[in-house]
Design a protein around this motif. Sequence first.
Motif, PDB file in Angstrom:
ATOM      1  N   ARG A   1     108.394  95.330  33.939  1.00 10.77           N
ATOM      2  CA  ARG A   1     107.908  94.269  34.830  1.00 10.77           C
ATOM      3  C   ARG A   1     108.353  92.918  34.287  1.00 10.77           C
ATOM      4  O   ARG A   1     108.300  92.683  33.077  1.00 10.77           O
ATOM      5  CB  ARG A   1     106.373  94.265  34.887  1.00 10.77           C
ATOM      6  CG  ARG A   1     105.748  95.549  35.358  1.00 10.77           C
ATOM      7  CD  ARG A   1     106.045  95.799  36.842  1.00 10.77           C
ATOM      8  NE  ARG A   1     105.551  97.096  37.233  1.00 10.77           N
ATOM      9  CZ  ARG A   1     104.411  97.296  37.874  1.00 10.77           C
ATOM     10  NH1 ARG A   1     103.659  96.283  38.212  1.00 10.77           N
ATOM     11  NH2 ARG A   1     104.051  98.523  38.194  1.00 10.77           N
ATOM     12  N   THR A   2     108.735  92.037  35.194  1.00  9.77           N
ATOM     13  CA  THR A   2     108.983  90.645  34.821  1.00  9.77           C
ATOM     14  C   THR A   2     107.642  89.927  34.936  1.00  9.77           C
ATOM     15  O   THR A   2     107.037  89.904  36.010  1.00  9.77           O
ATOM     16  CB  THR A   2     110.024  90.002  35.770  1.00  9.77           C
ATOM     17  OG1 THR A   2     111.246  90.728  35.661  1.00  9.77           O
ATOM     18  CG2 THR A   2     110.264  88.543  35.415  1.00  9.77           C
ATOM     19  N   ILE A   3     107.176  89.376  33.837  1.00  6.38           N
ATOM     20  CA  ILE A   3     105.846  88.759  33.804  1.00  6.38           C
ATOM     21  C   ILE A   3     105.985  87.253  33.562  1.00  6.38           C
ATOM     22  O   ILE A   3     106.730  86.827  32.678  1.00  6.38           O
ATOM     23  CB  ILE A   3     104.966  89.421  32.724  1.00  6.38           C
ATOM     24  CG1 ILE A   3     104.669  90.874  33.128  1.00  6.38           C
ATOM     25  CG2 ILE A   3     103.665  88.638  32.499  1.00  6.38           C
ATOM     26  CD1 ILE A   3     103.997  91.713  32.072  1.00  6.38           C
ATOM     27  N   VAL A   4     105.302  86.486  34.393  1.00  5.60           N
ATOM     28  CA  VAL A   4     105.276  85.021  34.235  1.00  5.60           C
ATOM     29  C   VAL A   4     103.817  84.625  34.123  1.00  5.60           C
ATOM     30  O   VAL A   4     103.012  84.947  34.992  1.00  5.60           O
ATOM     31  CB  VAL A   4     105.906  84.305  35.454  1.00  5.60           C
ATOM     32  CG1 VAL A   4     105.989  82.802  35.203  1.00  5.60           C
ATOM     33  CG2 VAL A   4     107.286  84.870  35.768  1.00  5.60           C
ATOM     34  N   MET A   5     103.451  83.961  33.022  1.00  6.35           N
ATOM     35  CA  MET A   5     102.047  83.599  32.867  1.00  6.35           C
ATOM     36  C   MET A   5     101.882  82.193  32.311  1.00  6.35           C
ATOM     37  O   MET A   5     102.675  81.721  31.510  1.00  6.35           O
ATOM     38  CB  MET A   5     101.321  84.619  31.989  1.00  6.35           C
ATOM     39  CG  MET A   5     101.924  84.863  30.626  1.00  6.35           C
ATOM     40  SD  MET A   5     101.022  86.183  29.757  1.00  6.35           S
ATOM     41  CE  MET A   5     101.916  86.234  28.203  1.00  6.35           C
ATOM     42  N   VAL A   6     100.850  81.536  32.815  1.00  7.72           N
ATOM     43  CA  VAL A   6     100.421  80.267  32.236  1.00  7.72           C
ATOM     44  C   VAL A   6      99.531  80.623  31.046  1.00  7.72           C
ATOM     45  O   VAL A   6      98.587  81.400  31.187  1.00  7.72           O
ATOM     46  CB  VAL A   6      99.631  79.421  33.262  1.00  7.72           C
ATOM     47  CG1 VAL A   6      98.974  78.224  32.579  1.00  7.72           C
ATOM     48  CG2 VAL A   6     100.548  78.948  34.382  1.00  7.72           C
ATOM     49  N   VAL A   7      99.874  80.105  29.877  1.00  2.00           N
ATOM     50  CA  VAL A   7      99.136  80.446  28.658  1.00  2.00           C
ATOM     51  C   VAL A   7      98.640  79.171  27.997  1.00  2.00           C
ATOM     52  O   VAL A   7      99.396  78.215  27.821  1.00  2.00           O
ATOM     53  CB  VAL A   7     100.029  81.230  27.665  1.00  2.00           C
ATOM     54  CG1 VAL A   7      99.220  81.697  26.467  1.00  2.00           C
ATOM     55  CG2 VAL A   7     100.679  82.430  28.339  1.00  2.00           C
ATOM     56  N   HIS A   8      97.362  79.164  27.659  1.00  2.51           N
ATOM     57  CA  HIS A   8      96.756  77.994  27.030  1.00  2.51           C
ATOM     58  C   HIS A   8      97.041  77.955  25.532  1.00  2.51           C
ATOM     59  O   HIS A   8      97.263  76.899  24.958  1.00  2.51           O
ATOM     60  CB  HIS A   8      95.247  78.033  27.265  1.00  2.51           C
ATOM     61  CG  HIS A   8      94.641  76.676  27.406  1.00  2.51           C
ATOM     62  ND1 HIS A   8      94.934  75.846  28.467  1.00  2.51           N
ATOM     63  CD2 HIS A   8      93.774  75.992  26.623  1.00  2.51           C
ATOM     64  CE1 HIS A   8      94.269  74.713  28.321  1.00  2.51           C
ATOM     65  NE2 HIS A   8      93.569  74.779  27.215  1.00  2.51           N
ATOM     66  N   ASP A   9      97.017  79.141  24.924  1.00  2.00           N
ATOM     67  CA  ASP A   9      97.151  79.252  23.467  1.00  2.00           C
ATOM     68  C   ASP A   9      98.636  79.387  23.101  1.00  2.00           C
ATOM     69  O   ASP A   9      99.284  80.365  23.426  1.00  2.00           O
ATOM     70  CB  ASP A   9      96.355  80.485  23.002  1.00  2.00           C
ATOM     71  CG  ASP A   9      96.295  80.605  21.488  1.00  2.00           C
ATOM     72  OD1 ASP A   9      97.368  80.535  20.854  1.00  2.00           O
ATOM     73  OD2 ASP A   9      95.196  80.808  20.948  1.00  2.00           O
TER      74      ASP A   9
END
Length: 272
Positions: free
Chosen positions: A195-203
């Motif tokens: 899977r191609t995963i795109v995520m907004v990450v805070h840490d």
Amino acid sequence: MTHGANRLFTKQMDVAYDDRLIVSDLNLSIPPGKITALVGSNGSGKSTILKAMARIIKPRGGTVYLDGKSIHEQATKDVAKQLAILPQNPTAPEGLTVSELISYGRFPHQKGFGSLGSEDRDVIHWAIEVTGMSEFADRPVDKLSGGQRQRAWIAMALAQKTEYLFLDEPTTFLDMAHQLEILKLLQKLNAEEERTIVMVVHDLNHAARYAHHMVAIQHGKVMSEGTPEQVVTQEVLRKVFGIEADILADPRTGVPLCLPFELCATSEGIGS
């Protein structure tokens, strides 16, 4: 980055809320088969970019392309077969069970108002298994812990069987154990399911450890993108987050670890 094999990208994208321009002239490509993390301080525009690329928000100008076509001109069901998004803090109707929630992920694949077929049921069962939710399948979503609930929503997104999975801060409000659980699950899905995963990450340290590609955003613009080693640098941290930090190599993985110790004298990153 050139678009080349990148099948999902923005071209001169502007996004505005009312009269306020949040994202301006954005050209951003998502590398296929990788985990991409969008990072930046609060209000930097990263969640807005994620939503526009996932077709939740319509850009004011420019285009999001998926396989050579504008994503906003494609039929909703067609896009939903290729791209799933898990927004921040989703809520389920009261009393809805985990397996019922997950079954919603099959909607794009159903004809008209058809009931679930055997393939749908197989996919739902697989999504329940892969997210470790078997023992909670018949439990109401609103009775689960934060980590369990997040896994149930990820299972619903997985049941869509899309190549692209977008997540907006998937670990927010979770304790450390549940954060690791979710990130390891996403890592596994990327490795085993491609899977191609795109995520907004805070840490930042989570982003560096779990993403192959990082994009640092400030004021709706890309300030730096590349591998964690290219993005997690003292210069980028000063410019984007307004912090001074020591950068160490993670003893297990070798990826950069950020240890902030001071605000910059001119901390542009604050409140941006």
